[in-house]
Enzyme design. Structure first.
Site, PDB file in Angstrom:
ATOM      1  NE  ARG A 173      -7.729 -44.577 -37.043  1.00  0.00           N
ATOM      2  CZ  ARG A 173      -7.409 -45.852 -36.894  1.00  0.00           C
ATOM      3  NH1 ARG A 173      -6.166 -46.208 -36.715  1.00  0.00           N
ATOM      4  NH2 ARG A 173      -8.345 -46.771 -36.932  1.00  0.00           N
ATOM      5  CG  HIS A 209     -18.792 -22.212 -52.564  1.00  0.00           C
ATOM      6  ND1 HIS A 209     -18.558 -22.410 -51.232  1.00  0.00           N
ATOM      7  CD2 HIS A 209     -17.566 -22.073 -53.136  1.00  0.00           C
ATOM      8  CE1 HIS A 209     -17.242 -22.398 -50.994  1.00  0.00           C
ATOM      9  NE2 HIS A 209     -16.630 -22.194 -52.144  1.00  0.00           N
TER      10      HIS A 209
END
Ligand code: NAD
Ligand code: GLY
Length: 370
Positions: free
Chosen positions: A125, A256
């Site tokens: 985490r 992209h």
């Protein structure tokens, strides 16, 4: 590259603030990692091209402060910016018994930096990480600002997290081994800062493009520093791209689509962005936002940087339709409506939609069959 005095650009993000150090010979400087937290171990994440060049130097520098330092060399290339490669980082961290106090250090270009940052954001985490960018593109853009992630076959950088590094170290000497094509790709992200934010910088780029292509240390240092200053200024105001930060994506909506449509790696990210900026500039002109002279000026600068300005054909039957389909996946899209970063007069950007018919005209005018 001869010695150049170093500079520090700070990025002001309250408790997530950090320094970007820029200079030649930094990897050999004493105290490079002073001020970073204690760590039980350090994993340098690099790739098979960059690790043989710089990992040993970086490892020695880190070993002055940390007792357990090891290096992982990932496969090289945009085609490997995916789950499988990301998992190699997690495999190594777990095999080596790493914990929450492990420091990750990204050594490489934007692909390594984005993947390492995402691994740092998610391992246990969140563990601390440092960026040591070794391409021009990563020094002027990707290592700064905390965007991390991987590609999905359907779309670029679709999976990721905002996660800031603790420090960015741009050793300009590493750029000496960069292939010319990669240098040009990095120049695309340098050039973008002119039309969106700083006309004086665009003037400077026009005057100094030859020095940049020759890798003159003072010119490269100025380009990296000014790019980082502009990026830090934008990110400090809008870390998670609620608004302003989207201007950093000038050229990226078309770009992209080129990267995904051609298959990742066929066009370099910077090449796709360079060509995408030309397409976005033409769209801006057709919308009456900027005049033809400025579009021609920008296009000429992109050509001088050695970048392509004619888009590839992504579909023989309906090329513009394929671009539109890919661009609808862009993260800026809102309920299927594509939002473009457009230039609204020199050195000012806006984010807005455009009629499909106009976008089709631009794509038809800017592309040619492969
Ligand atoms: P890259 O990481 O693929 O590096 C380009 C090539 O240069 C690779 O083959 C690499 O191994 C090699 N290389 C790296 N350093 C070298 C050196 N010093 N000497 C010799 N070879 C070297 O590509 P890139 O252009 O650095 O980064 C592109 C990636 O960055 C894309 O995935 C793009 O999406 C991402 N990006 C992210 C952000 C962001 O904000 N996170 C911004 C812009 C781009
Ligand atoms: N490269 C775009 C951004 O960092 O927002």
């Amino acid at each position: 590259m001869s010695k150049h005095s170093s500079h520090t650009v700070s990025i002001d993000l309250a408790e997530r603030s950090y320094d970007i150090r820029i200079g030649s010979g930094l990897l050999r400087e004493d105290g490079l990692f002073d001020g970073l937290p204690r760590a039980t171990s350090v994993l340098i994440v690099s790739n098979v091209t960059v690790a043989p060049l710089y990992a040993a130097t970086l490892q020695s520098a880190l070993e002055k402060k940390y007792s357990r330092v090891f290096t992982l060399a990932l496969p090289d290339g945009e085609a490997h910016k995916n789950w499988q490669t990301l998992n190699l980082i997690f495999d190594t961290l777990l095999e080596q018994g790493c914990d929450r106090k492990t420091l990750l250090v990204a050594l490489g270009g934007g692909v390594v930096g984005d993947m390492t940052g995402y691994a740092a954001a998610s391992f246990m985490r969140g563990v601390p990480f440092v960026q040591v960018p070794t391409t021009l593109l990563s020094q002027v853009d990707s290592s700064v600002g905390g965007k991390t992630g991987i590609n999905h076959p359907r779309g670029k950088n679709m999976i990721g997290a905002f996660y800031q590094p603790l420090r960015v170290v741009c050793d300009l000497d590493t750029l000496m081994t960069l292939p010319d094509r990669e240098l040009s790709a990095g120049l695309a992200e340098v050039i973008k800062y002119g039309p969106i934010a700083d006309l004086q910088f665009m003037d400077w780029l026009e005057q100094n493009m030859d020095r940049l292509l020759a890798r003159d240390v003072d010119a490269v240092a100025h380009a990296v520093r000014r790019s980082c200053e502009i990026k830090a200024w934008v990110v400090a105001q809008d870390e998670r791209e609620g608004g302003l930060r989207a201007i950093l994506n000038f050229g990226h909506t078309f770009g992209h689509a080129i990267e995904a449509g051609m298959g990742y790696g066929a066009w370099l990210h910077g090449e796709a962005v360079g060509c995408g900026m030309v397409m976005a500039a033409h769209l801006s002109r057709r919308l009456g936002l900027v005049d033809a002279n400025f579009v021609a000026r920008l296009q000429a600068l992109i050509v001088r940087a050695g970048l392509p300005v004619v888009g590839p054909e992504l579909d023989a039957k309906d090329n513009a339709g394929r671009y539109l389909e890919l661009m609808r996946l862009d993260k800026k899209s809102d309920a299927g409506e594509i939002k473009f970063v457009l230039i609204d007069g020199p050195s000012k950007a806006v984010v807005q939609a455009a009629p499909d018919a106009l976008v089709r005209e631009v794509i038809d005018a800017c592309c040619r069959p492969a």
